[in-house]
Design an enzyme around this catalytic site. Structure first.
Site, mmCIF file in Angstrom:
data_model
loop_
_atom_site.group_PDB
_atom_site.id
_atom_site.type_symbol
_atom_site.label_atom_id
_atom_site.label_comp_id
_atom_site.label_asym_id
_atom_site.label_seq_id
_atom_site.Cartn_x
_atom_site.Cartn_y
_atom_site.Cartn_z
ATOM 1 C CE1 TYR A 1 82.227 25.285 68.114
ATOM 2 C CE2 TYR A 1 83.436 27.336 68.889
ATOM 3 C CZ TYR A 1 82.920 26.112 68.933
ATOM 4 O OH TYR A 1 83.021 25.575 70.351
ATOM 5 C CD GLU B 1 83.722 26.526 73.333
ATOM 6 O OE1 GLU B 1 84.075 27.387 72.340
ATOM 7 O OE2 GLU B 1 83.188 25.566 72.903
#
Length: 395
Positions: free
Chosen positions: A98, A140
């Protein structure tokens, strides 16, 4: 929740950012793959990059999340986030990636919007990004824990124990553990990723629904050849070359379109290869002796093109309150309805929860018909094979 300072800035700049998202995401992917070519080779779907679908899906998810933050500041768009998190987990995405995305996405925003990206605007949209990214990282991480694996380490070898030709363009592959151990259980409706080495050295990943019921020591996936431009790299290679005895790299099961518990009425509506997760749901219902009302709808090109047609009939026939309704473009002498599926012609019990899977036009048409028939929007759930170009529409 956005800060008080960021809310008016995001609200004021959303039209400009939203209007430029397609150019921003195009520039973002260009920068990302220039810096990290291995991500295009081994993580991102090259077909969806080539036709622009992934770019549209990313733009849609960012816009939908920003709108949700402004319109519903005290809630989180969990339907949107859950779908993305399950897909990311099936790919083995990790938190550090990310940061890479942030670097190149914000550089792309600055390049496209230029001087309009003041420090104040940059800070506000930075909040939007990290609110979304951190929520996904948390979701996640939880999915990895539930799967019993370390973050991102989702892959395992499986052996193809059986290959069966379902139709002219569809094969089913039965998968077993190479050491003879039972494979992990899954929830009916979930999918796995399959990572395949291609002739040019890339290791491309695609998702396939588990089309057998949970509880078996083996898994089964059903693979349809994908023609067109671009053609299906992974599906076509599996269709042409996968054979009994071969070993594949497969992820743990993920996916949030899963059979709900309870005894409430269900509508399972699918088209084409979208019927595969419904087989797992029906197999589970039949195996557990479920007596809940289940209306099953399937649409396809013809009886010959309908993969697992006999299995579908057998499973629905085992349900005391099951009914099957088929629509084929060319029904021939099959007895099926001709044309597109028409759920308005069915009697659905009050409180029906609908689960839809298939091409986007089918999903839009069926969902619209259900809403017009009085089914609550919150009770209609869907799964899109490929990038979700309809993000937020069925949330």
């Amino acid at each position: 929740m956005l800060s008080e300072q960021a809310v008016p800035v995001v609200r004021a700049t959303l039209p400009a950012v939203g209007g430029a998202l397609d150019r921003i995401t195009e520039r973002f992917y260009g920068r990302l793959f220039d810096a990290h070519p291995e991500l295009l080779r081994d993580l991102f779907n090259r077909g969806n990059q080539a036709n622009g679908d992934q770019r549209k899906a990313l733009a849609g998810s960012i816009a939908a999340f920003a709108v949700a933050l402004l319109e519903h500041p005290d809630t989180r768009p969990d339907a949107l986030l859950s779908r993305i998190a399950h897909k990311h987990a099936s790919l083995g995405v990790t938190a550090d990636q990310y940061k890479i995305v942030h670097e190149h996405l914000f550089a792309a925003i600055a390049e496209v919007l230029g001087e309009a990206v003041t420090p104040e605007v940059a800070r506000a949209w930075d909040e939007v990004y990290w609110l979304m990214a951190n929520a996904l990282v948390a979701l996640e991480s939880r999915l990895y824990q539930e799967a019993g694996v370390d973050d991102g380490r989702v892959w395992r070898p499986v052996r193809i124990s059986r290959r069966h030709e379902e139709t002219a363009d569809t094969v089913s592959l039965t998968l077993t553990d190479p050491d003879g151990e039972p494979l992990p259980t899954f929830r009916p409706g979930q999918y796995v990723s399959v990572r395949v080495a291609l002739p040019d050295g890339a290791r491309q990943i695609r998702q396939y629904s588990l089309s057998s019921a949970p509880g078996s020591p083996a898994w089964r996936i059903t693979v349809k050849r994908v023609d067109g431009d671009p053609a299906g790299e992974v599906s076509n290679r599996l269709h042409a070359h996968a054979a009994a005895g071969d070993v594949l790299e497969v992820s743990a099961p993920f996916g949030d379109l899963v059979l709900p518990e309870g005894d409430g009425p269900l509508l399972l509506a699918s088209a084409g290869i979208g019927g595969t997760p419904m087989l797992a749901m029906l197999g589970h219902l039949a195996a557990t002796g479920a007596e809940r009302p289940v209306v099953v709808v399937h649409a396809d090109r013809s009886p010959e093109a309908h993969a697992h047609a006999e299995e579908l009939r057998e499973l629905v026939g085992r349900l005391p309150q099951g009914s099957l309704h088929l629509w084929y473009e060319a029904p021939g002498a099959s007895g099926a309805h001709a044309g597109r599926a028409d759920v308005t012609a069915l009697e659905l019990p009050a409180g029906t929860h609908a689960y839809l899977c298939g091409p986007l036009p089918f999903l839009r048409a069926v969902r619209g018909d259900l809403l017009a028939s009085g089914v609550a929007a919150a009770d209609v759930h869907y799964e899109v094979f490929g990038p979700d170009l309809w993000l937020g529409a069925a949330a």
